[in-house]
Design a protein around this motif. Sequence first.
Motif, mmCIF file in Angstrom:
data_model
loop_
_atom_site.group_PDB
_atom_site.id
_atom_site.type_symbol
_atom_site.label_atom_id
_atom_site.label_comp_id
_atom_site.label_asym_id
_atom_site.label_seq_id
_atom_site.Cartn_x
_atom_site.Cartn_y
_atom_site.Cartn_z
ATOM 1 N N ILE A 343 -48.967 -2.575 18.898
ATOM 2 C CA ILE A 343 -49.643 -2.221 17.054
ATOM 3 C C ILE A 343 -51.095 -1.825 17.296
ATOM 4 O O ILE A 343 -51.478 -2.857 18.300
ATOM 5 C CB ILE A 343 -49.698 -2.653 15.994
ATOM 6 N N SER A 344 -51.750 -1.515 16.867
ATOM 7 C CA SER A 344 -53.457 -1.167 16.620
ATOM 8 C C SER A 344 -53.345 -1.968 15.241
ATOM 9 O O SER A 344 -52.829 -1.320 14.463
ATOM 10 C CB SER A 344 -53.889 -0.213 17.383
ATOM 11 N N PHE A 345 -54.659 -1.880 15.338
ATOM 12 C CA PHE A 345 -55.570 -2.308 14.226
ATOM 13 C C PHE A 345 -56.891 -1.751 14.151
ATOM 14 O O PHE A 345 -57.727 -1.741 14.948
ATOM 15 C CB PHE A 345 -55.575 -3.767 13.485
ATOM 16 N N ALA A 346 -57.672 -1.364 12.707
ATOM 17 C CA ALA A 346 -59.109 -1.316 12.548
ATOM 18 C C ALA A 346 -59.223 -1.399 11.209
ATOM 19 O O ALA A 346 -58.358 -1.677 10.262
ATOM 20 C CB ALA A 346 -59.353 0.030 13.110
ATOM 21 N N GLY A 347 -60.421 -1.754 10.598
ATOM 22 C CA GLY A 347 -60.626 -1.860 9.799
ATOM 23 C C GLY A 347 -62.314 -3.186 9.600
ATOM 24 O O GLY A 347 -63.063 -3.043 10.841
ATOM 25 N N THR A 348 -61.848 -4.391 8.639
ATOM 26 C CA THR A 348 -63.530 -4.759 9.662
ATOM 27 C C THR A 348 -63.333 -5.812 10.742
ATOM 28 O O THR A 348 -64.325 -5.804 10.902
ATOM 29 C CB THR A 348 -63.134 -6.700 8.343
ATOM 30 N N HIS A 349 -62.269 -5.508 11.210
ATOM 31 C CA HIS A 349 -62.313 -5.942 12.841
ATOM 32 C C HIS A 349 -61.042 -5.148 13.544
ATOM 33 O O HIS A 349 -60.366 -4.601 13.090
ATOM 34 C CB HIS A 349 -61.621 -7.615 12.721
ATOM 35 N N GLU A 350 -61.225 -4.942 15.397
ATOM 36 C CA GLU A 350 -60.545 -4.255 15.489
ATOM 37 C C GLU A 350 -59.742 -4.887 16.716
ATOM 38 O O GLU A 350 -59.389 -5.712 16.873
ATOM 39 C CB GLU A 350 -60.818 -3.118 16.052
ATOM 40 N N GLY A 351 -58.501 -3.907 17.187
ATOM 41 C CA GLY A 351 -57.434 -4.582 17.705
ATOM 42 C C GLY A 351 -56.758 -4.507 18.490
ATOM 43 O O GLY A 351 -56.041 -3.266 18.295
ATOM 44 N N VAL A 352 -55.194 -4.841 19.220
ATOM 45 C CA VAL A 352 -53.977 -4.381 19.025
ATOM 46 C C VAL A 352 -53.129 -5.743 19.108
ATOM 47 O O VAL A 352 -53.813 -6.708 19.609
ATOM 48 C CB VAL A 352 -53.844 -4.135 20.870
ATOM 49 N N GLY A 353 -52.007 -6.059 19.384
ATOM 50 C CA GLY A 353 -51.024 -6.825 19.151
ATOM 51 C C GLY A 353 -49.908 -6.030 18.795
ATOM 52 O O GLY A 353 -49.628 -5.364 19.216
ATOM 53 N N TYR A 354 -48.422 -7.113 18.316
ATOM 54 C CA TYR A 354 -47.410 -6.979 18.142
ATOM 55 C C TYR A 354 -47.235 -7.647 17.031
ATOM 56 O O TYR A 354 -47.414 -8.106 16.239
ATOM 57 C CB TYR A 354 -46.783 -7.954 19.549
#
Length: 360
Positions: A343-354
Amino acid sequence: MSADRISRRALAGGIAALTLARRAGAQGYAGLGESADGFAKVVPGKTFTFPGDHGPHPEFRIEWWYLTANLVDSRGAACGLQWTLFRQAAQPDPQREGWANQQVWMAHAAVTRTDTHRFNEVFSRGGVGQAGVVAKPFDAWIDDWELKGFDRTDDRTLAPLALKASSTDFSYALTLDADRPVVLQGDRGYSRKSERGQASYYYSQPFYRAHGTLTIDDKPVDVSGQAWMDREWSSQPLDTDQTGWDWLSLHLASGDKLMLYRLRQKDGRDTPFGNWISAAGETQMIAGGDIQMIPRATAEVAGRKLPVEWQIAIPSRSFSILCKPLNPKAWMGTGFSYWEGPISFAGTHEGVGYLELTGY
């Protein structure tokens, strides 16, 4: 090795898997809520020791070595991979020799891109050398799938390691390195799963740097990125009324890491847990009441409707993100099926994960 030996191993593993699947039906996802009479119990206050705890704990019923990697190829395209080795004991100690050994080994390997998700599953019985884990020098294997240390591997970091797996239409080979020690999850490694005492021993190495080669349909590409390994063992990690879990491992752009999961119950109540891991490797538990995990979008996969997009918030840390899957079809159609993908994510913080979704 003879074809007869291989067929006997495959048959034994298949029979064991079917037996476990039948037992699982009334005991929650993958039978993890089944009574564990005769097996060792998870209790608070354990002192972890390394390298010993990198190895197997046959007195407990279930454990795993679980690695996921968020990668990019040489063109900058995102991809991910999974390598997992599971050990399950069909009966408690004492351990028997050879084909009579009660340990069942199972492994999953997968690769994911935006356009494809490939996976494979293999089984073995314990006692015949086809699968196992050695703490020092570290080596975890099943057939030719392997997560292996070097002479210079540090017991504190469990690094460097070499990783490999292959199937008919994909393979990968990575080197994993880390410069920070493994971190204990939960309360100093004691990870509570229910109000009635179900728990596991749980630690992670979320700081792996990965590089190597990923091959799909005989087309190899160089890849690099971040990886996360979870080590967990228990005898009854779920209660009988817990149907599955939604789990995330997140690599924040700041260098911090975040592990979150919620356990789902038949009555609709969900129990969230989390640990914030600083870039320096310091951990802090997050109170369940401070964790918001809200499904935002679903995907139809394998005849199921799965929550593959999540809004995650931790108000005390001013943390609010939206997680989206690289490939919504990342279904693991294995003996105990589940969804697992990058997955990837955005908002107050950004990054990737599972993200992992079980019990749907």
